[in-house]
Design a protein around this motif. Structure first.
Motif, PDB file in Angstrom:
ATOM      1  N   THR A   1      32.828  29.844  39.088  1.00 31.33           N
ATOM      2  CA  THR A   1      33.935  29.421  38.229  1.00 31.33           C
ATOM      3  C   THR A   1      33.953  27.912  37.995  1.00 31.33           C
ATOM      4  OG1 THR A   1      35.432  29.129  40.108  1.00 31.33           O
ATOM      5  CG2 THR A   1      35.323  31.322  39.104  1.00 31.33           C
ATOM      6  N   GLY A   2      33.091  27.188  38.720  1.00 33.65           N
ATOM      7  CA  GLY A   2      33.103  25.740  38.614  1.00 33.65           C
ATOM      8  C   GLY A   2      34.071  25.078  39.568  1.00 33.65           C
ATOM      9  N   HIS A   3      34.710  25.865  40.435  1.00 38.63           N
ATOM     10  CA  HIS A   3      35.684  25.302  41.380  1.00 38.63           C
ATOM     11  C   HIS A   3      35.259  25.594  42.825  1.00 38.63           C
ATOM     12  CE1 HIS A   3      38.593  24.287  38.188  1.00 38.63           C
ATOM     13  NE2 HIS A   3      38.207  25.422  37.606  1.00 38.63           N
ATOM     14  N   HIS A   4      35.550  26.757  43.310  1.00 35.64           N
ATOM     15  CA  HIS A   4      35.204  27.140  44.689  1.00 35.64           C
ATOM     16  C   HIS A   4      34.354  28.413  44.643  1.00 35.64           C
ATOM     17  CE1 HIS A   4      38.325  24.312  45.995  1.00 35.64           C
ATOM     18  NE2 HIS A   4      39.119  24.875  45.097  1.00 35.64           N
TER      19      HIS A   4
ATOM     20  N   GLY B   1      45.536  33.829  39.477  1.00 37.33           N
ATOM     21  CA  GLY B   1      44.889  32.531  39.287  1.00 37.33           C
ATOM     22  C   GLY B   1      43.407  32.535  39.559  1.00 37.33           C
ATOM     23  N   ASN B   2      42.849  33.665  39.956  1.00 38.94           N
ATOM     24  CA  ASN B   2      41.406  33.785  40.232  1.00 38.94           C
ATOM     25  C   ASN B   2      40.803  34.818  39.273  1.00 38.94           C
ATOM     26  OD1 ASN B   2      40.783  32.000  42.564  1.00 38.94           O
ATOM     27  ND2 ASN B   2      42.335  33.251  43.576  1.00 38.94           N
ATOM     28  N   SER B   3      40.136  34.326  38.237  1.00 38.96           N
ATOM     29  CA  SER B   3      39.717  35.181  37.128  1.00 38.96           C
ATOM     30  C   SER B   3      38.757  36.286  37.563  1.00 38.96           C
ATOM     31  CB  SER B   3      39.079  34.332  36.031  1.00 38.96           C
ATOM     32  OG  SER B   3      37.939  33.635  36.526  1.00 38.96           O
ATOM     33  N   ARG B   4      37.736  35.955  38.377  1.00 36.20           N
ATOM     34  CA  ARG B   4      36.748  36.971  38.749  1.00 36.20           C
ATOM     35  C   ARG B   4      37.373  38.047  39.637  1.00 36.20           C
ATOM     36  NH1 ARG B   4      35.175  32.898  35.572  1.00 36.20           N
ATOM     37  NH2 ARG B   4      32.912  32.644  35.404  1.00 36.20           N
ATOM     38  N   LEU B   5      38.227  37.637  40.541  1.00 34.73           N
ATOM     39  CA  LEU B   5      38.870  38.581  41.443  1.00 34.73           C
ATOM     40  C   LEU B   5      39.853  39.473  40.688  1.00 34.73           C
ATOM     41  CD1 LEU B   5      39.391  39.695  44.252  1.00 34.73           C
ATOM     42  CD2 LEU B   5      40.919  37.750  44.683  1.00 34.73           C
ATOM     43  N   CYS B   6      40.665  38.881  39.850  1.00 33.51           N
ATOM     44  CA  CYS B   6      41.620  39.660  39.056  1.00 33.51           C
ATOM     45  C   CYS B   6      40.876  40.606  38.115  1.00 33.51           C
ATOM     46  CB  CYS B   6      42.529  38.717  38.271  1.00 33.51           C
ATOM     47  SG  CYS B   6      43.816  39.553  37.325  1.00 33.51           S
ATOM     48  N   PHE B   7      39.766  40.137  37.535  1.00 28.88           N
ATOM     49  CA  PHE B   7      38.968  40.977  36.642  1.00 28.88           C
ATOM     50  C   PHE B   7      38.394  42.170  37.401  1.00 28.88           C
ATOM     51  CE2 PHE B   7      35.093  42.347  34.592  1.00 28.88           C
ATOM     52  CZ  PHE B   7      35.413  42.332  33.240  1.00 28.88           C
ATOM     53  N   ALA B   8      37.869  41.932  38.601  1.00 23.77           N
ATOM     54  CA  ALA B   8      37.262  43.015  39.385  1.00 23.77           C
ATOM     55  C   ALA B   8      38.289  44.075  39.767  1.00 23.77           C
ATOM     56  CB  ALA B   8      36.598  42.445  40.633  1.00 23.77           C
ATOM     57  N   LEU B   9      39.487  43.649  40.168  1.00 25.25           N
ATOM     58  CA  LEU B   9      40.530  44.616  40.498  1.00 25.25           C
ATOM     59  C   LEU B   9      40.962  45.402  39.263  1.00 25.25           C
ATOM     60  CD1 LEU B   9      42.768  42.526  42.948  1.00 25.25           C
ATOM     61  CD2 LEU B   9      40.997  44.185  43.515  1.00 25.25           C
ATOM     62  N   SER B  10      41.076  44.724  38.129  1.00 30.03           N
ATOM     63  CA  SER B  10      41.428  45.418  36.885  1.00 30.03           C
ATOM     64  C   SER B  10      40.343  46.406  36.495  1.00 30.03           C
ATOM     65  CB  SER B  10      41.644  44.395  35.763  1.00 30.03           C
ATOM     66  OG  SER B  10      42.703  43.513  36.057  1.00 30.03           O
ATOM     67  N   LEU B  11      39.087  46.040  36.746  1.00 30.14           N
ATOM     68  CA  LEU B  11      37.972  46.946  36.466  1.00 30.14           C
ATOM     69  C   LEU B  11      38.092  48.217  37.303  1.00 30.14           C
ATOM     70  CD1 LEU B  11      35.224  47.457  35.086  1.00 30.14           C
ATOM     71  CD2 LEU B  11      34.154  46.222  36.995  1.00 30.14           C
ATOM     72  N   ALA B  12      38.536  48.077  38.549  1.00 23.14           N
ATOM     73  CA  ALA B  12      38.725  49.247  39.402  1.00 23.14           C
ATOM     74  C   ALA B  12      39.770  50.188  38.811  1.00 23.14           C
ATOM     75  CB  ALA B  12      39.132  48.810  40.806  1.00 23.14           C
ATOM     76  N   PHE B  13      40.808  49.626  38.210  1.00 26.13           N
ATOM     77  CA  PHE B  13      41.841  50.460  37.593  1.00 26.13           C
ATOM     78  C   PHE B  13      41.394  51.005  36.237  1.00 26.13           C
ATOM     79  CE2 PHE B  13      44.541  47.621  40.301  1.00 26.13           C
ATOM     80  CZ  PHE B  13      44.992  48.615  41.163  1.00 26.13           C
ATOM     81  N   ALA B  14      40.378  50.382  35.632  1.00 24.67           N
ATOM     82  CA  ALA B  14      39.900  50.833  34.318  1.00 24.67           C
ATOM     83  C   ALA B  14      39.019  52.072  34.425  1.00 24.67           C
ATOM     84  CB  ALA B  14      39.127  49.700  33.633  1.00 24.67           C
TER      85      ALA B  14
ATOM     86  N   GLY C   1      25.202  35.146  40.599  1.00 25.24           N
ATOM     87  CA  GLY C   1      25.463  33.826  41.159  1.00 25.24           C
ATOM     88  C   GLY C   1      24.734  33.623  42.466  1.00 25.24           C
ATOM     89  N   GLU C   2      24.941  32.474  43.082  1.00 21.88           N
ATOM     90  CA  GLU C   2      24.283  32.153  44.338  1.00 21.88           C
ATOM     91  C   GLU C   2      24.770  33.065  45.454  1.00 21.88           C
ATOM     92  OE1 GLU C   2      24.816  28.042  45.128  1.00 21.88           O
ATOM     93  OE2 GLU C   2      23.703  27.369  43.357  1.00 21.88           O
ATOM     94  N   SER C   3      23.986  33.148  46.502  1.00 22.24           N
ATOM     95  CA  SER C   3      24.222  34.152  47.539  1.00 22.24           C
ATOM     96  C   SER C   3      25.508  33.924  48.320  1.00 22.24           C
ATOM     97  CB  SER C   3      23.043  34.183  48.513  1.00 22.24           C
ATOM     98  OG  SER C   3      22.877  32.915  49.124  1.00 22.24           O
ATOM     99  N   THR C   4      26.036  32.731  48.357  1.00 19.89           N
ATOM    100  CA  THR C   4      27.201  32.461  49.199  1.00 19.89           C
ATOM    101  C   THR C   4      28.425  32.056  48.384  1.00 19.89           C
ATOM    102  OG1 THR C   4      26.468  30.157  49.477  1.00 19.89           O
ATOM    103  CG2 THR C   4      25.778  31.751  51.148  1.00 19.89           C
ATOM    104  N   ASP C   5      28.498  32.484  47.133  1.00 15.85           N
ATOM    105  CA  ASP C   5      29.605  32.003  46.301  1.00 15.85           C
ATOM    106  C   ASP C   5      30.817  32.926  46.310  1.00 15.85           C
ATOM    107  OD1 ASP C   5      28.724  34.114  44.822  1.00 15.85           O
ATOM    108  OD2 ASP C   5      28.459  33.012  42.945  1.00 15.85           O
ATOM    109  N   GLY C   6      30.767  34.030  47.045  1.00 20.96           N
ATOM    110  CA  GLY C   6      31.938  34.902  47.168  1.00 20.96           C
ATOM    111  C   GLY C   6      31.935  36.117  46.261  1.00 20.96           C
ATOM    112  N   LYS C   7      30.851  36.352  45.523  1.00 20.79           N
ATOM    113  CA  LYS C   7      30.848  37.498  44.586  1.00 20.79           C
ATOM    114  C   LYS C   7      30.881  38.832  45.321  1.00 20.79           C
ATOM    115  CE  LYS C   7      25.801  37.234  44.036  1.00 20.79           C
ATOM    116  NZ  LYS C   7      25.705  36.080  44.966  1.00 20.79           N
TER     117      LYS C   7
END
Length: 758
Positions: free
Chosen positions: A513-516, A357-370, A388-394
């Motif tokens: 993401t426009g949410h959190h 349900g978290n697109s950026r996180l799921c994408f990053a993990l998939s990138l690690a497997f790629a 993104g901004e410095s405190t957004d979790g990236k």
């Protein structure tokens, strides 16, 4: 470590220091019986009162003539003068055998080596289980290396055969631990392992006094195999030893490392990796030993991590059916960044589970497997940049991706490095994911060039002193970057521009993401910060297991995985590519498709624990975010060319174009003619651009391709058949000439650009 005596400011018991004349330190006066401090030298304490008290304590113990009598409590801190360590002198006991754990020799002044050895022998007899240290209590006390020398000399004195020496797993290399069924490699003539030392047979003395003795040169280092690459170059030795903590260490050492500065870098690397002892005065003998060892075993060496046949090579070993036949060889002993902790189930629950349900996180993990799949599917490297901004979790997202391979804080790197340093980092991440945090820490003047270098997989060309070209560092990887600025903006801030193909090699995805911040679903947690903290803690607790499971599964059927992946990527790319996309967008989407296919493969192999299709869903969301920020589907160079043409017309439509109907109005440096519509006509303005004028308008671009783009977008709508120009009779010219005819749509808003996403 607790010391009972810390110099002039106090003595054994910090609350009740000895002060009564005629008394000395007793056990009853002390809190801690775990540490004994021996003060040696004439200036053991600069405080005269304390020195006198210690001396009286010693004298009174001597006066009893029975210092080990239970009725007499010996000192805990003791002054020892050098004269007292002569042959035959008595060293009185400081504490009973049960209480003593650590003895610290706090030496002032000089203590001759022979006297120091006698002190060690006496201490060993009194407290055989104690650890002997030397230095200042609670400051710089460290194990006393002379203790090992004394133990070795005692072993030689009793002439104990090497296979009958009392063994300790903390001292013996793996192949010489008693009870180990595997035999150690044969040592060359003139070298033997005696006790806890590797010894060399050396001639000492001169003339009639010359004799051969076994001289200790180092702790045992064994040469297990000879290494060389597949071309028969890069010869080396696979070394093995036990460090001071008893752990087995291995290093594939290039033989060439023994040449510069008489092998200093080799000895430094061994000591840094925990080899307990090297006799620095006999380093040449150690070099000779390493060179003269001729093991029977042969191993193929490589200089990069990653795939070699059906083995995935890591600093600490290899994975797969061919793992025994290949090893990583490095210039110095390298600790592995691919560390492992926790369990796969713990990682699936605490890290991968939170990616659902978290697109950026799921994408990053998939990138690690790629990243390990590039060679399997024949694709080029590249990267993704989370902006993104410095405190957004990236950064938390990036470190979660790093947890696939190892400890996040160690495996991930920052951009704060020169191009040369990043080359070294990249070569250690071959066939793996390279995580680079905070793009802003890299010099903006190097940003574009460095990112381009990472994607292209090759370092700079450099010359040797003789002018010959050094072999370039090379790698094949995917990288994940973070930063508050885009790569293009960061370079522009330093007055540099990025190359046209950069956006394909480094694809920028907005982290918000426009949410959190970087997250859409918090899985029941009370806020984005709590979610990020939990994800970070889980990544530190469980890491490295996912990659090993994944790589092991890949090695079992690499050919089958390769064929299916190629088909999956082709199908996914077709589904993800929007209509009208240019070839640059198409190339980028191929990498998005790779990430999606990798995430789904890791799910099929039982690594992620995700539901089927989760990785594809995340990739779709991130692709849409990239296209929305990009603003168009065309090639970047084409859009830049059209923008340049429009900017010229909007800025110079009245000053650089002559009036078609007014022969008296001729603009200076004119590039063509401007024809206004007739009154009440629905027609718009028409521009007739002379061939030379068109080249000026498109300066720095391919003028022919620019004309074709203008035809494609509809700015040039009138031309000779199959041409971009039209033959027109121009007023005051008297004959027909070829010109480019553009309508006033060239002045339209940018929303009309081809391939727009809106």
């Amino acid at each position: 470590m607790t010391a009972v005596y810390q110099g002039a400011s106090g003595s054994g018991h910090q609350n009740s220091p000895p002060s009564r004349a005629g008394t000395f330190l007793k056990f009853a006066d002390l809190d801690d019986l775990q540490v004994v401090v021996i003060h040696t030298g004439e200036q053991a304490s600069k405080d005269a009162g304390i020195r006198a008290t210690l001396q009286r304590a010693h004298n009174e113990a001597v006066a009893t003539d029975n210092p080990i009598d239970p009725g007499v409590e010996p000192e805990q801190a003791l002054y020892v003068g050098p004269a007292q360590l002569d042959e035959g002198a008595r060293l009185y006991k400081m504490a009973d055998r049960d209480a003593t754990k650590r003895v610290i020799v706090h030496q002032f002044g000089n203590l001759a080596p022979e006297k120091a050895k006698r002190l060690i022998v006496a201490l060993r007899k009194q407290a055989p289980k104690a650890e002997l240290y030397r230095g200042n209590p609670d400051l710089n006390a460290e194990p006393w290396q002379l203790v090992d020398v004394v133990a070795f000399e005692q072993a030689l004195a009793v002439d104990t055969p090497s296979d009958e020496v009392p063994w300790s797993d903390n001292m013996a290399p793996l192949h010489l631990v008693k009870g180990n069924p595997e035999e150690g490699p044969e040592l060359p003539a003139g070298f033997e392992v005696r006790g806890s030392r590797l010894c060399a047979l050396t001639t000492v003395g001169r003339g009639e006094d010359a004799r051969q003795e076994w001289i200790p040169i180092a702790s045992p280092v064994h040469v297990l195999a000879e290494t060389a690459d597949e071309q028969g170059r890069g010869y080396g030795r696979l070394l093995e030893w036990r460090d001071s903590a008893g752990r087995t260490r291995q290093w594939a050492m290039p033989v060439r490392a023994l040449v510069p500065r008489n092998g200093e870098e080799v000895f430094a690397a061994l000591l840094d990796a925990g080899l307990p002892f090297i006799e620095l005065s006999h380093k040449r003998r150690l070099s000779a030993y390493l060179m003269s060892c001729q093991p029977k075993r042969r191993i193929t060496c490589v200089e990069r991590t990653g795939w070699h046949g059906h083995a995935y090579v890591l600093p600490g070993g290899s994975i797969g059916p061919d793992a025994e036949g290949v090893i990583l060889q490095t210039a110095g002993y390298t600790a592995s960044d691919f560390t492992e902790r926790g369990t796969l189930a713990g990682w699936q629950q605490g890290v991968a589970g939170l990616a659902v349900g978290n697109s950026r996180l799921c994408f990053a993990l998939s990138l690690a497997f790629a990243a390990p799949l590039l060679s399997l599917v024949g694709m080029e490297g590249g990267g993704f940049h989370l902006k993104g901004e410095s405190t957004d979790g990236k950064t938390t997202v990036m470190k979660a991706a790093a947890s696939v391979y190892g400890y996040p804080d160690r495996y991930s790197q920052t951009w704060r490095a020169t191009g040369n340093a990043i080359e070294g980092i990249a070569s250690r991440r071959n066939d793996a994911l390279l995580c680079l945090d905070e793009l802003g820490e890299l010099d903006g003047r190097e940003a574009g060039q460095t990112a381009y270098m990472l994607a292209n997989g090759q370092g700079k060309g450099r010359s040797k002193q003789d002018g010959e070209l050094r072999e370039r560092k090379a790698w094949r990887l995917l990288f994940l970057s973070t930063g508050e600025l885009s790569l293009e903006d960061h370079a522009a801030s330093a007055g540099k521009s990025t190359q046209a193909g950069m956006e394909v090699r480094t694809i920028q995805i907005p982290s918000d993401t426009g949410h959190h911040g970087a997250f859409e679903w918090l899985h029941g947690m009370d806020g984005g910060r709590s979610f990020a903290d939990a994800l970070k803690a889980n990544s530190e607790e469980h890491h490295g297991t996912a990659f090993r499971t994944y790589a092991q599964a890949l090695t079992q059927s690499m050919d089958e995985h390769s064929e299916r992946l190629k088909a999956d990527i082709k199908q996914l790319a077709a589904e993800l590519t929007p209509e009208g996309a240019g070839n640059q967008v198409g190339r980028a989407i191929n990498r998005f498709a790779l990430v999606a296919a990798a995430g789904e493969l890791a799910t099929r192999l039982g690594v992620t624990g995700w539901p089927e299709g989760e990785a594809i869903r995340a990739v779709r969301v991130c692709l849409k975010a990239w296209l929305a920020e990009r603003g168009h589907l065309g090639n970047k160079e084409d859009i830049a060319t059209l923008r340049q043409i429009r900017q010229f017309f909007t800025a110079h439509q009245y000053t650089r174009f002559a009036d078609w109907d007014d022969p008296n109005h001729r603009a200076a440096n004119m590039v063509g003619y401007r024809r206004n519509p007739k009154v009440n006509s629905e027609a718009g303005v028409t521009f007739y651009v002379l061939p030379e004028g068109w080249r000026e308008i498109t300066v720095g671009r391919d003028y022919k391709k620019a004309a074709l783009l203008a035809v494609e977008i509809g700015w040039i709508g009138s031309s000779d058949r199959g041409k971009t120009q039209k033959t027109v009779k121009i007023p005051c010219v008297g004959r027909a000439i070829k010109v480019y005819v553009l309508s006033d749509t060239v002045l339209a808003d940018e929303a009309t650009e081809p391939g727009g996403t809106e």
